[in-house]
Design a protein around this motif. Sequence first.
Motif, PDB file in Angstrom:
ATOM      1  N   ALA A  65      32.757  17.300  -6.658  1.00  0.00           N
ATOM      2  CA  ALA A  65      32.120  16.072  -6.170  1.00  0.00           C
ATOM      3  C   ALA A  65      33.125  14.933  -6.089  1.00  0.00           C
ATOM      4  CB  ALA A  65      30.956  15.679  -7.077  1.00  0.00           C
ATOM      5  N   ILE A  66      34.029  14.859  -7.060  1.00  0.00           N
ATOM      6  CA  ILE A  66      35.061  13.818  -7.047  1.00  0.00           C
ATOM      7  C   ILE A  66      36.011  14.035  -5.880  1.00  0.00           C
ATOM      8  CG2 ILE A  66      37.055  12.912  -8.301  1.00  0.00           C
ATOM      9  CD1 ILE A  66      35.470  13.442 -10.894  1.00  0.00           C
ATOM     10  N   LYS A  67      36.395  15.297  -5.663  1.00  0.00           N
ATOM     11  CA  LYS A  67      37.307  15.602  -4.555  1.00  0.00           C
ATOM     12  C   LYS A  67      36.671  15.288  -3.213  1.00  0.00           C
ATOM     13  CE  LYS A  67      39.798  19.369  -2.294  1.00  0.00           C
ATOM     14  NZ  LYS A  67      40.048  20.831  -2.232  1.00  0.00           N
ATOM     15  N   PHE A  68      35.417  15.737  -3.024  1.00  0.00           N
ATOM     16  CA  PHE A  68      34.742  15.536  -1.738  1.00  0.00           C
ATOM     17  C   PHE A  68      34.532  14.051  -1.446  1.00  0.00           C
ATOM     18  CE2 PHE A  68      30.935  14.961   0.838  1.00  0.00           C
ATOM     19  CZ  PHE A  68      31.169  15.808   1.898  1.00  0.00           C
ATOM     20  N   ASN A  69      33.934  13.334  -2.394  1.00  0.00           N
ATOM     21  CA  ASN A  69      33.618  11.931  -2.157  1.00  0.00           C
ATOM     22  C   ASN A  69      34.847  11.035  -2.230  1.00  0.00           C
ATOM     23  OD1 ASN A  69      30.538  11.846  -1.917  1.00  0.00           O
ATOM     24  ND2 ASN A  69      30.830  13.061  -3.765  1.00  0.00           N
ATOM     25  N   GLY A  70      35.795  11.390  -3.107  1.00  0.00           N
ATOM     26  CA  GLY A  70      37.042  10.631  -3.168  1.00  0.00           C
ATOM     27  C   GLY A  70      37.866  10.809  -1.909  1.00  0.00           C
ATOM     28  N   GLY A  71      37.912  12.047  -1.402  1.00  0.00           N
ATOM     29  CA  GLY A  71      38.624  12.291  -0.150  1.00  0.00           C
ATOM     30  C   GLY A  71      37.990  11.536   0.998  1.00  0.00           C
ATOM     31  N   SER A  72      36.670  11.518   1.036  1.00  0.00           N
ATOM     32  CA  SER A  72      35.974  10.786   2.087  1.00  0.00           C
ATOM     33  C   SER A  72      36.278   9.294   2.034  1.00  0.00           C
ATOM     34  CB  SER A  72      34.471  11.007   1.967  1.00  0.00           C
ATOM     35  OG  SER A  72      33.796  10.271   2.957  1.00  0.00           O
ATOM     36  N   HIS A  73      36.305   8.744   0.818  1.00  0.00           N
ATOM     37  CA  HIS A  73      36.620   7.323   0.662  1.00  0.00           C
ATOM     38  C   HIS A  73      38.038   7.031   1.159  1.00  0.00           C
ATOM     39  CE1 HIS A  73      36.864   3.308  -0.794  1.00  0.00           C
ATOM     40  NE2 HIS A  73      37.506   3.587  -1.913  1.00  0.00           N
ATOM     41  N   MET A  74      38.985   7.881   0.800  1.00  0.00           N
ATOM     42  CA  MET A  74      40.359   7.716   1.275  1.00  0.00           C
ATOM     43  C   MET A  74      40.438   7.804   2.796  1.00  0.00           C
ATOM     44  SD  MET A  74      42.625   9.976  -1.414  1.00  0.00           S
ATOM     45  CE  MET A  74      44.034   9.897  -0.305  1.00  0.00           C
ATOM     46  N   ASN A  75      39.797   8.837   3.338  1.00  0.00           N
ATOM     47  CA  ASN A  75      39.877   9.077   4.778  1.00  0.00           C
ATOM     48  C   ASN A  75      39.249   7.947   5.582  1.00  0.00           C
ATOM     49  OD1 ASN A  75      41.084  11.514   4.175  1.00  0.00           O
ATOM     50  ND2 ASN A  75      39.281  12.754   4.590  1.00  0.00           N
ATOM     51  N   GLY A 125      32.551  23.188  12.416  1.00  0.00           N
ATOM     52  CA  GLY A 125      31.809  22.387  11.466  1.00  0.00           C
ATOM     53  C   GLY A 125      32.375  20.983  11.388  1.00  0.00           C
ATOM     54  N   SER A 126      32.678  20.530  10.184  1.00  0.00           N
ATOM     55  CA  SER A 126      33.128  19.154   9.972  1.00  0.00           C
ATOM     56  C   SER A 126      34.552  19.125   9.440  1.00  0.00           C
ATOM     57  CB  SER A 126      32.193  18.451   8.983  1.00  0.00           C
ATOM     58  OG  SER A 126      30.865  18.473   9.458  1.00  0.00           O
ATOM     59  N   GLY A 127      35.236  18.037   9.714  1.00  0.00           N
ATOM     60  CA  GLY A 127      36.604  17.898   9.229  1.00  0.00           C
ATOM     61  C   GLY A 127      37.288  16.693   9.834  1.00  0.00           C
ATOM     62  N   TRP A 128      38.597  16.672   9.715  1.00  0.00           N
ATOM     63  CA  TRP A 128      39.412  15.567  10.215  1.00  0.00           C
ATOM     64  C   TRP A 128      40.598  16.122  10.978  1.00  0.00           C
ATOM     65  CZ3 TRP A 128      38.821  10.178   9.120  1.00  0.00           C
ATOM     66  CH2 TRP A 128      37.686   9.874   8.364  1.00  0.00           C
ATOM     67  N   CYS A 129      41.044  15.378  11.986  1.00  0.00           N
ATOM     68  CA  CYS A 129      42.258  15.731  12.716  1.00  0.00           C
ATOM     69  C   CYS A 129      43.268  14.610  12.511  1.00  0.00           C
ATOM     70  CB  CYS A 129      41.971  15.926  14.202  1.00  0.00           C
ATOM     71  SG  CYS A 129      43.343  16.681  15.116  1.00  0.00           S
ATOM     72  N   ASP A 146      36.159  19.545   6.014  1.00  0.00           N
ATOM     73  CA  ASP A 146      35.181  18.659   5.377  1.00  0.00           C
ATOM     74  C   ASP A 146      35.763  17.263   5.163  1.00  0.00           C
ATOM     75  OD1 ASP A 146      33.301  20.707   5.364  1.00  0.00           O
ATOM     76  OD2 ASP A 146      34.003  21.475   3.446  1.00  0.00           O
ATOM     77  N   GLN A 147      35.930  16.839   3.916  1.00  0.00           N
ATOM     78  CA  GLN A 147      36.483  15.511   3.640  1.00  0.00           C
ATOM     79  C   GLN A 147      37.844  15.597   2.937  1.00  0.00           C
ATOM     80  OE1 GLN A 147      35.496  12.868   4.898  1.00  0.00           O
ATOM     81  NE2 GLN A 147      33.317  13.042   5.321  1.00  0.00           N
ATOM     82  N   ASP A 148      38.510  16.721   3.074  1.00  0.00           N
ATOM     83  CA  ASP A 148      39.821  16.849   2.430  1.00  0.00           C
ATOM     84  C   ASP A 148      40.802  15.861   3.045  1.00  0.00           C
ATOM     85  OD1 ASP A 148      38.762  18.882   0.968  1.00  0.00           O
ATOM     86  OD2 ASP A 148      39.906  20.493   1.929  1.00  0.00           O
ATOM     87  N   PRO A 149      41.511  15.087   2.238  1.00  0.00           N
ATOM     88  CA  PRO A 149      42.522  14.177   2.772  1.00  0.00           C
ATOM     89  C   PRO A 149      43.773  14.956   3.163  1.00  0.00           C
ATOM     90  CG  PRO A 149      42.516  14.061   0.388  1.00  0.00           C
ATOM     91  CD  PRO A 149      41.387  14.981   0.771  1.00  0.00           C
TER      92      PRO A 149
END
Length: 202
Positions: A65-75, A125-129, A146-149
């Motif tokens: 949960a920390i990784k997912f939401n923390g990565g999203s906040h960073m991104n 699915g979901s992610g970032w480029c 997903d929300q990986d930075p």
Amino acid sequence: MVEATLPPLPYEYNALEPFISAEIMTVHHSKHHQTYINNLNAASKASVEAEKNGDLQKVLELQSAIKFNGGSHMNHSLFWKIMAPPSQGGGKLEDGQLKQAIEKEFGDIETFKNKFNSASAAIQGSGWCWLGLSKTGNLDIVTTKDQDPLLSHHAIIGSDIWEHSWYLQYRNDKATYFKQWWNVVNWKEAENRYNEAKKASL
């Protein structure tokens, strides 16, 4: 523990229209990003308490949960900065080191954009480029799930490929959104990030 807070947008919610609607920006920033922050703070607080209580299992359970939401906040904190209204230079790539590096790596700017868009479309699915500067000094197009930075490179540009970034306006036509997004890319911020990353890699 220092709680994460929602960073203010450097422009109004309607400033990226017609390319990204005010409705999308309002929901994306004030709802989605805020929810990620709330979840990050809750998970971080629970992890601290679990550690105090010696509950290692609980600490480990909370890491995802920390990784997912923390990565999203960073991104997302980067995402808002990497966009700008056309009236403030959005979409305009001036001559400079970044433009020269992109042309050297990809041939020309349009070829780079097409490759970036193709990589974005290929995400299942979901992610970032991302456009990132590698530790060896090369510019690479990289995707994360997903929300990986982006941790393998210095992030220069990051594009949110989650449906909430476009669906309210573009529906299922994400290819058009990918093309329109370039009209609001803050190339000045990207240039600054590139120059700082070059210094850091020396």
